[in-house]
Design an enzyme around this catalytic site. Structure first.
Site, PDB file in Angstrom:
ATOM      1  N   ASN A 115      12.188  -2.463   9.457  1.00 32.50           N
ATOM      2  CA  ASN A 115      11.330  -1.282   9.358  1.00 32.50           C
ATOM      3  C   ASN A 115      12.173  -0.226   8.650  1.00 32.50           C
ATOM      4  O   ASN A 115      13.009   0.426   9.271  1.00 32.50           O
ATOM      5  CB  ASN A 115      10.901  -0.783  10.739  1.00 32.50           C
ATOM      6  CG  ASN A 115       9.969   0.422  10.612  1.00 32.50           C
ATOM      7  OD1 ASN A 115       9.867   1.030   9.544  1.00 32.50           O
ATOM      8  ND2 ASN A 115       9.303   0.769  11.700  1.00 32.50           N
ATOM      9  N   ARG A 158      -2.443   6.325   5.585  1.00 30.91           N
ATOM     10  CA  ARG A 158      -1.864   7.666   5.708  1.00 30.91           C
ATOM     11  C   ARG A 158      -1.756   8.333   4.325  1.00 30.91           C
ATOM     12  O   ARG A 158      -2.546   8.033   3.440  1.00 30.91           O
ATOM     13  CB  ARG A 158      -0.520   7.553   6.441  1.00 30.91           C
ATOM     14  CG  ARG A 158      -0.704   6.963   7.858  1.00 30.91           C
ATOM     15  CD  ARG A 158       0.598   6.811   8.592  1.00 30.91           C
ATOM     16  NE  ARG A 158       1.246   8.104   8.821  1.00 30.91           N
ATOM     17  CZ  ARG A 158       2.533   8.251   9.166  1.00 30.91           C
ATOM     18  NH1 ARG A 158       3.295   7.173   9.349  1.00 30.91           N
ATOM     19  NH2 ARG A 158       3.044   9.452   9.361  1.00 30.91           N
ATOM     20  N   HIS A 172       5.928  -2.067  10.283  1.00 28.46           N
ATOM     21  CA  HIS A 172       5.711  -0.628  10.493  1.00 28.46           C
ATOM     22  C   HIS A 172       4.873  -0.438  11.739  1.00 28.46           C
ATOM     23  O   HIS A 172       3.914  -1.196  11.970  1.00 28.46           O
ATOM     24  CB  HIS A 172       4.970  -0.008   9.303  1.00 28.46           C
ATOM     25  CG  HIS A 172       5.716  -0.139   8.022  1.00 28.46           C
ATOM     26  ND1 HIS A 172       6.806   0.635   7.719  1.00 28.46           N
ATOM     27  CD2 HIS A 172       5.562  -1.007   6.992  1.00 28.46           C
ATOM     28  CE1 HIS A 172       7.280   0.266   6.536  1.00 28.46           C
ATOM     29  NE2 HIS A 172       6.560  -0.731   6.083  1.00 28.46           N
ATOM     30  N   ARG A 197       9.328  11.464  18.652  1.00 25.14           N
ATOM     31  CA  ARG A 197       8.862  11.816  17.317  1.00 25.14           C
ATOM     32  C   ARG A 197       7.376  11.487  17.148  1.00 25.14           C
ATOM     33  O   ARG A 197       6.981  10.332  17.224  1.00 25.14           O
ATOM     34  CB  ARG A 197       9.669  10.973  16.330  1.00 25.14           C
ATOM     35  CG  ARG A 197       9.230  11.064  14.908  1.00 25.14           C
ATOM     36  CD  ARG A 197       9.864   9.941  14.087  1.00 25.14           C
ATOM     37  NE  ARG A 197       9.539  10.113  12.696  1.00 25.14           N
ATOM     38  CZ  ARG A 197       9.518   9.138  11.808  1.00 25.14           C
ATOM     39  NH1 ARG A 197       9.842   7.918  12.170  1.00 25.14           N
ATOM     40  NH2 ARG A 197       9.205   9.381  10.564  1.00 25.14           N
ATOM     41  N   TYR A 247       3.354   7.419  16.249  1.00 19.35           N
ATOM     42  CA  TYR A 247       4.269   6.286  16.453  1.00 19.35           C
ATOM     43  C   TYR A 247       4.292   5.748  17.885  1.00 19.35           C
ATOM     44  O   TYR A 247       5.000   4.793  18.156  1.00 19.35           O
ATOM     45  CB  TYR A 247       5.684   6.693  16.021  1.00 19.35           C
ATOM     46  CG  TYR A 247       5.753   7.053  14.554  1.00 19.35           C
ATOM     47  CD1 TYR A 247       5.466   6.109  13.571  1.00 19.35           C
ATOM     48  CD2 TYR A 247       6.082   8.349  14.136  1.00 19.35           C
ATOM     49  CE1 TYR A 247       5.504   6.441  12.223  1.00 19.35           C
ATOM     50  CE2 TYR A 247       6.128   8.688  12.789  1.00 19.35           C
ATOM     51  CZ  TYR A 247       5.831   7.728  11.834  1.00 19.35           C
ATOM     52  OH  TYR A 247       5.863   8.044  10.502  1.00 19.35           O
ATOM     53  N   GLU A 255       8.652  -7.336   6.805  1.00 20.33           N
ATOM     54  CA  GLU A 255       8.578  -5.870   6.852  1.00 20.33           C
ATOM     55  C   GLU A 255       7.650  -5.481   7.997  1.00 20.33           C
ATOM     56  O   GLU A 255       6.581  -6.072   8.149  1.00 20.33           O
ATOM     57  CB  GLU A 255       8.006  -5.379   5.509  1.00 20.33           C
ATOM     58  CG  GLU A 255       7.760  -3.894   5.433  1.00 20.33           C
ATOM     59  CD  GLU A 255       7.021  -3.498   4.129  1.00 20.33           C
ATOM     60  OE1 GLU A 255       6.516  -4.406   3.425  1.00 20.33           O
ATOM     61  OE2 GLU A 255       6.961  -2.296   3.852  1.00 20.33           O
ATOM     62  N   PRO A 275      15.635   5.368   8.790  1.00 22.61           N
ATOM     63  CA  PRO A 275      15.810   6.756   9.217  1.00 22.61           C
ATOM     64  C   PRO A 275      14.719   7.255  10.158  1.00 22.61           C
ATOM     65  O   PRO A 275      13.554   6.888  10.018  1.00 22.61           O
ATOM     66  CB  PRO A 275      15.785   7.544   7.900  1.00 22.61           C
ATOM     67  CG  PRO A 275      15.144   6.641   6.902  1.00 22.61           C
ATOM     68  CD  PRO A 275      15.491   5.247   7.330  1.00 22.61           C
ATOM     69  N   ASN A 276      15.164   8.069  11.086  1.00 20.32           N
ATOM     70  CA  ASN A 276      14.310   8.768  12.052  1.00 20.32           C
ATOM     71  C   ASN A 276      13.762   7.874  13.163  1.00 20.32           C
ATOM     72  O   ASN A 276      13.161   8.381  14.116  1.00 20.32           O
ATOM     73  CB  ASN A 276      13.153   9.510  11.349  1.00 20.32           C
ATOM     74  CG  ASN A 276      13.660  10.526  10.350  1.00 20.32           C
ATOM     75  OD1 ASN A 276      14.458  11.385  10.709  1.00 20.32           O
ATOM     76  ND2 ASN A 276      13.253  10.412   9.103  1.00 20.32           N
ATOM     77  N   ALA A 295      11.043   5.848   6.080  1.00 19.61           N
ATOM     78  CA  ALA A 295      10.627   6.451   4.801  1.00 19.61           C
ATOM     79  C   ALA A 295      11.301   5.790   3.599  1.00 19.61           C
ATOM     80  O   ALA A 295      10.778   5.876   2.476  1.00 19.61           O
ATOM     81  CB  ALA A 295      10.908   7.949   4.814  1.00 19.61           C
TER      82      ALA A 295
HETATM   83  C1  DQA Z   1       7.120   3.867   9.413  1.00 15.61           C
HETATM   84  C2  DQA Z   1       6.161   4.412   8.336  1.00 15.61           C
HETATM   85  C3  DQA Z   1       6.899   5.234   7.302  1.00 15.61           C
HETATM   86  O1  DQA Z   1       5.979   5.764   6.346  1.00 15.61           O
HETATM   87  C4  DQA Z   1       7.592   6.406   7.960  1.00 15.61           C
HETATM   88  O2  DQA Z   1       8.342   7.127   7.010  1.00 15.61           O
HETATM   89  C5  DQA Z   1       8.443   6.001   9.117  1.00 15.61           C
HETATM   90  C6  DQA Z   1       7.939   4.977  10.032  1.00 15.61           C
HETATM   91  C7  DQA Z   1       6.379   3.152  10.546  1.00 15.61           C
HETATM   92  O3  DQA Z   1       7.005   2.389  11.279  1.00 15.61           O
HETATM   93  O4  DQA Z   1       5.163   3.371  10.732  1.00 15.61           O
HETATM   94  O5  DQA Z   1       9.520   6.561   9.349  1.00 15.61           O
HETATM   95  O6  DQA Z   1       7.998   2.929   8.788  1.00 15.61           O
END
Ligand code: DQA
Length: 147
Positions: A76, A109, A102, A20, A25, A100, A12-13, A79
């Site tokens: 990835n 964080r 990120h 964003r 990011y 995984e 998501p997002n 959240a």
């Molecule tokens: C994320 C880190 C997560 O905590 C966050 O909710 C994201 C992006 C990252 O790529 O740094 O949406 O996965």
């Protein structure tokens, strides 16, 4: 072909990357990250299939559909990383390597980002290197697959 396909999943997002929170990011878009993965994959004879979804169930179904079809998964989970046990369970039912990734370093964080429910079912995790993490993740997959 099963041994060539690398499933890259974005949670998501991540569709908003570029706009964003660029201070967290970066300013690259999701398409830019997928391109990094594709170029690295091609160097190892792998072909990327990418899905971004804001819905947990859709990601679960994509993981199911990778079973017996994809060689590995780079994920990835956004959240969902921090609480989506259905994604954990789906990945546990996948046979190949799971990496995984990120962009940010969740460990540096807020405390609620320090737990990953995906990490226990991943071969390894790459965090904090921005878009270069996608190159590193695909490189790790290629090594795990012996390519
Ligand atoms: C994320 C880190 C997560 O905590 C966050 O909710 C994201 C992006 C990252 O790529 O740094 O949406 O996965």
């Amino acid at each position: 072909m099963m041994n060539q396909t690398l499933l890259v999943l974005s949670g998501p997002n991540l569709n908003l990357l570029g706009e964003r929170q660029p201070e967290v990011y970066g300013d690259e878009t999701l398409a830019d990250l997928v391109a990094v993965a594709e170029v690295t994959a091609a160097e190892h004879g792998l072909v990327v299939e990418h899905l971004q979804s804001n819905h947990e169930g859709e990601l679960v179904e994509a993981i199911h559909s990778a079973r017996g079809r994809c060689a590995a998964i780079v994920v990835n989970p956004g959240a969902f990383t921090h609480y989506a046990w259905a994604i954990h369970d789906a990945l546990a039912a996948f046979d190949g390597p799971v990496v995984e990734v990120h962009l940010s370093n969740p460990a540096a964080r807020e405390p609620w980002r320090h737990t990953s429910v995906v990490a226990p079912v991943a071969s390894g995790s790459i965090a904090g290197f921005g878009s270069d993490g996608y190159r590193l993740a695909v490189q790790a997959v290629a090594t795990l697959l012996g390519r």
